[in-house]
Write a protein that holds these residues in place. Sequence first.
Motif, PDB file in Angstrom:
ATOM      1  N   LEU A  18       0.826  -1.209   0.000  1.00 28.68           N
ATOM      2  CA  LEU A  18       0.000   0.000   0.000  1.00 28.68           C
ATOM      3  C   LEU A  18       0.864   1.265   0.000  1.00 28.68           C
ATOM      4  O   LEU A  18       0.512   2.258  -0.643  1.00 28.68           O
ATOM      5  CB  LEU A  18      -0.950  -0.011   1.190  1.00 28.68           C
ATOM      6  N   LEU A  19       1.996   1.234   0.699  1.00 26.66           N
ATOM      7  CA  LEU A  19       2.899   2.385   0.669  1.00 26.66           C
ATOM      8  C   LEU A  19       3.530   2.559  -0.714  1.00 26.66           C
ATOM      9  O   LEU A  19       3.729   3.690  -1.176  1.00 26.66           O
ATOM     10  CB  LEU A  19       3.984   2.236   1.730  1.00 26.66           C
ATOM     11  N   GLY A  20       3.835   1.460  -1.378  1.00 24.93           N
ATOM     12  CA  GLY A  20       4.372   1.541  -2.738  1.00 24.93           C
ATOM     13  C   GLY A  20       3.366   2.146  -3.700  1.00 24.93           C
ATOM     14  O   GLY A  20       3.719   2.967  -4.554  1.00 24.93           O
ATOM     15  N   GLU A  21       2.113   1.746  -3.548  1.00 24.69           N
ATOM     16  CA  GLU A  21       1.067   2.311  -4.401  1.00 24.69           C
ATOM     17  C   GLU A  21       0.900   3.806  -4.131  1.00 24.69           C
ATOM     18  O   GLU A  21       0.827   4.613  -5.060  1.00 24.69           O
ATOM     19  CB  GLU A  21      -0.253   1.588  -4.175  1.00 24.69           C
ATOM     20  N   ALA A  22       0.861   4.178  -2.860  1.00 26.69           N
ATOM     21  CA  ALA A  22       0.696   5.591  -2.508  1.00 26.69           C
ATOM     22  C   ALA A  22       1.863   6.418  -3.029  1.00 26.69           C
ATOM     23  O   ALA A  22       1.678   7.537  -3.533  1.00 26.69           O
ATOM     24  CB  ALA A  22       0.558   5.747  -0.998  1.00 26.69           C
ATOM     25  N   GLY A  23       3.078   5.888  -2.921  1.00 25.89           N
ATOM     26  CA  GLY A  23       4.242   6.606  -3.430  1.00 25.89           C
ATOM     27  C   GLY A  23       4.175   6.832  -4.929  1.00 25.89           C
ATOM     28  O   GLY A  23       4.499   7.914  -5.422  1.00 25.89           O
ATOM     29  N   LEU A  24       3.751   5.798  -5.651  1.00 21.41           N
ATOM     30  CA  LEU A  24       3.636   5.944  -7.107  1.00 21.41           C
ATOM     31  C   LEU A  24       2.559   6.959  -7.468  1.00 21.41           C
ATOM     32  O   LEU A  24       2.763   7.811  -8.336  1.00 21.41           O
ATOM     33  CB  LEU A  24       3.320   4.596  -7.758  1.00 21.41           C
ATOM     34  N   LEU A  25       1.419   6.908  -6.810  1.00 24.19           N
ATOM     35  CA  LEU A  25       0.324   7.805  -7.155  1.00 24.19           C
ATOM     36  C   LEU A  25       0.671   9.261  -6.835  1.00 24.19           C
ATOM     37  O   LEU A  25       0.447  10.153  -7.652  1.00 24.19           O
ATOM     38  CB  LEU A  25      -0.945   7.394  -6.420  1.00 24.19           C
ATOM     39  N   LEU A  26       1.219   9.503  -5.659  1.00 27.12           N
ATOM     40  CA  LEU A  26       1.585  10.880  -5.311  1.00 27.12           C
ATOM     41  C   LEU A  26       2.756  11.373  -6.151  1.00 27.12           C
ATOM     42  O   LEU A  26       2.792  12.540  -6.553  1.00 27.12           O
ATOM     43  CB  LEU A  26       1.913  10.973  -3.823  1.00 27.12           C
ATOM     44  N   GLY A  27       3.706  10.486  -6.443  1.00 28.84           N
ATOM     45  CA  GLY A  27       4.817  10.870  -7.311  1.00 28.84           C
ATOM     46  C   GLY A  27       4.356  11.170  -8.730  1.00 28.84           C
ATOM     47  O   GLY A  27       4.838  12.105  -9.362  1.00 28.84           O
ATOM     48  N   GLY A  28       3.412  10.377  -9.231  1.00 27.72           N
ATOM     49  CA  GLY A  28       2.870  10.640 -10.566  1.00 27.72           C
ATOM     50  C   GLY A  28       2.114  11.959 -10.628  1.00 27.72           C
ATOM     51  O   GLY A  28       2.228  12.700 -11.605  1.00 27.72           O
ATOM     52  N   ALA A  29       1.350  12.249  -9.579  1.00 24.82           N
ATOM     53  CA  ALA A  29       0.621  13.526  -9.537  1.00 24.82           C
ATOM     54  C   ALA A  29       1.590  14.694  -9.477  1.00 24.82           C
ATOM     55  O   ALA A  29       1.392  15.717 -10.133  1.00 24.82           O
ATOM     56  CB  ALA A  29      -0.322  13.556  -8.338  1.00 24.82           C
ATOM     57  N   ARG A  30       2.661  14.539  -8.711  1.00 26.39           N
ATOM     58  CA  ARG A  30       3.647  15.621  -8.583  1.00 26.39           C
ATOM     59  C   ARG A  30       4.424  15.788  -9.888  1.00 26.39           C
ATOM     60  O   ARG A  30       4.680  16.901 -10.326  1.00 26.39           O
ATOM     61  CB  ARG A  30       4.585  15.287  -7.436  1.00 26.39           C
ATOM     62  N   ALA A  31       4.791  14.670 -10.520  1.00 24.61           N
ATOM     63  CA  ALA A  31       5.570  14.742 -11.759  1.00 24.61           C
ATOM     64  C   ALA A  31       4.753  15.323 -12.909  1.00 24.61           C
ATOM     65  O   ALA A  31       5.263  16.105 -13.707  1.00 24.61           O
ATOM     66  CB  ALA A  31       6.094  13.363 -12.126  1.00 24.61           C
ATOM     67  N   ALA A  32       3.490  14.928 -13.001  1.00 25.39           N
ATOM     68  CA  ALA A  32       2.638  15.419 -14.083  1.00 25.39           C
ATOM     69  C   ALA A  32       2.020  16.776 -13.752  1.00 25.39           C
ATOM     70  O   ALA A  32       1.436  17.412 -14.623  1.00 25.39           O
ATOM     71  CB  ALA A  32       1.529  14.410 -14.384  1.00 25.39           C
ATOM     72  N   ASP A  33       2.120  17.184 -12.498  1.00 29.14           N
ATOM     73  CA  ASP A  33       1.547  18.446 -12.031  1.00 29.14           C
ATOM     74  C   ASP A  33       0.043  18.505 -12.283  1.00 29.14           C
ATOM     75  O   ASP A  33      -0.503  19.544 -12.637  1.00 29.14           O
ATOM     76  CB  ASP A  33       2.258  19.627 -12.695  1.00 29.14           C
ATOM     77  N   SER A  34      -0.616  17.347 -12.107  1.00 34.66           N
ATOM     78  CA  SER A  34      -2.068  17.287 -12.272  1.00 34.66           C
ATOM     79  C   SER A  34      -2.599  16.042 -11.571  1.00 34.66           C
ATOM     80  O   SER A  34      -1.846  15.128 -11.241  1.00 34.66           O
ATOM     81  CB  SER A  34      -2.454  17.244 -13.751  1.00 34.66           C
TER      82      SER A  34
END
Length: 136
Positions: A53-69
Amino acid sequence: MNDRTSMLAQPLQRPSVGRAAAYLGLFVLGALVGLAGALVQGGWSPWGLLLALLGEAGLLLGGARAADSRAGAVAPAAGWMVAVIFLTASRPEGDFVFAAGSGSYLFLLGGMAVAVICATLGVGRQPGGGPVRLGK
């Protein structure tokens, strides 16, 4: 259009080729994290569930931050869901990935909750320009 126009009033535009490729890459990463999480959560109980679950959360928040959306969090969440739903189906031979235990259900429901939370926390589209206060 005017900089003070609401983002909801502006027409939608297609994403650029680079942004679409980034979303596709995030979708594939989400599917890989879903596959890895499905294997880890059952293999290293109870810490595997937390790690997945932490891996999933890291990917999702990192993707949102990287894409800025928020779409940067939605794309890997969709990939995660597709992979996990595909893995829940049993085969005619009787093989399956998820056992009928509490860890599997916590992974499925917790992963969906993490996806909703991270997509909500993701950065939304903001109009360009300086900050303004309404009513001033």
